[in-house]
Write a protein that holds these residues in place. Structure first.
Motif: not given
Length: 322
Positions: A66-74, A104-110, A132-136
């Motif tokens: 996916g696209v989320h590797f740990g940093d919300d902004d990235s 970009s889950l788990p960042d819901v707003g983005s 799952n998104a970073r474990g969620k």
């Protein structure tokens, strides 16, 4: 010329870009999900495979991780980048490609911002959600605004497996797509079911990959626990088997001789869709899978797997009706 009825619509097809691979590798995904290497992809090679196998159109998506590797902004920036890349491919080949937008889950707003941009500005055909998104997992209550918005838009959500929580122990050193993907698919769909998401958002269309993973053989067990031991989150809701029957399932991977017959004990033929899993499934293996599908009769008199799955896909994606 091959008639449109005898061409596949591929709902499980992937693309990768040099920029995406570079960013994922820098974030530690040198061997993505335990695979030896990243695939090499180009639109020209993909179109060649499609022409060779009479695939009318392919809906592109980003695969795991996916696209989320740990940093919300990235993650927010990468989601925007890959979605604009995909929209560009569709603009260049409007009759051959569509795309499922990455969020970009788990960042819901983005994720909500990207859903709005992808549908309203890029004309996405749906969204792709990792199991799952970073474990969620997807039934997590924090994701409720995302499913409410997708339901409001009557959107299609294509699920894609990723490495599960605890894969370091459970995978036993083997590539996670072999076994872990199959169980993570069942895990997150069960979470959607048990949390009531599937019943609360009836306008949301969910596509489950790889013949439902382990769901066909677990459906009755899940149903028994929901009805006899744990209780449904909505007592008046249909049982687990009925809710699972409402979902769509792609047949990507080695569906025969065992997995697809098991799925047909759960899902009706009008809920089945074709998927190639190219480019993560190499072209020669994709060719072999398609040849096997073409050589096998579906459970509908007078139909082929091509005519059956294509008719189903066109109901979901009318712009690909040809």
């Amino acid at each position: 010329m091959t008639s449109s009825e005898s061409q596949f619509i591929d709902v499980h097809a992937h693309f990768v870009t040099e920029s995406y691979v570079r960013q994922a590798t820098a974030a530690g995904h040198v061997h993505p999900d335990g695979m030896d290497r990243w695939p090499v992809w180009s639109p020209e090679a993909h179109l060649e495979l499609m022409d060779r196998n009479a695939i009318q159109a392919a809906l592109l998506s980003m695969s795991s991780p996916g696209v989320h590797f740990g940093d919300d902004d990235s993650a927010r920036r990468l989601a925007r980048e890959v979605n604009e890349d995909a929209a560009g491919l569709v603009a260049d080949h409007p009759d051959r490609f569509g795309f499922f937008a990455s969020v970009s889950l788990p960042d819901v707003g983005s994720a909500l911002e990207e859903i709005a941009y992808s549908f309203d500005d890029l004309s996405a055909d749906g969204v792709v959600l990792m199991t799952n998104a970073r474990g969620k997992y997807l039934g997590d209550g924090s994701f409720e605004p995302v499913f409410a918005e997708l339901d409001r838009r009557r959107a299609v959500a294509f699920l894609h497996p990723t490495s599960p929580v605890g894969w370091e122990q459970s995978a036993l050193g083997r590539p996670r797509p072999m076994v872990e993907y199959i169980f993570d698919t069942a895990r997150t769909v069960t979470d959607l079911l048990m949390s009531g998401v599937l019943e609360r958002y009836p306008n949301l269309t969910v596509i489950v990959p790889h013949c439902g993973g382990a769901l066909p053989v677990l459906a009755d067990r899940i149903n028994e626990f929901m009805t006899q031991f744990l209780g449904s989150p909505q007592p008046d809701a249909p049982d687990a088997v009925e809710q699972l029957r409402r979902l769509y399932y792609d047949i990507a991977g080695p569906a025969f001789p065992r997995q697809l017959p098991a799925l047909l004990e759960l899902a009706l033929p009008d809920r089945l869709l074709f998927g190639s899993d190219y480019c993560w499934t190499p072209a020669p293996v994709t060719d072999t899978h398609i040849a096997t599908v073409d050589a096998t009769r579906p459970p509908v008199e007078g139909a082929t797997w091509r005519s059956l799955t294509t008719a189903n896909a066109r109901r979901l994606f009318p712009r690909l009706a040809g």
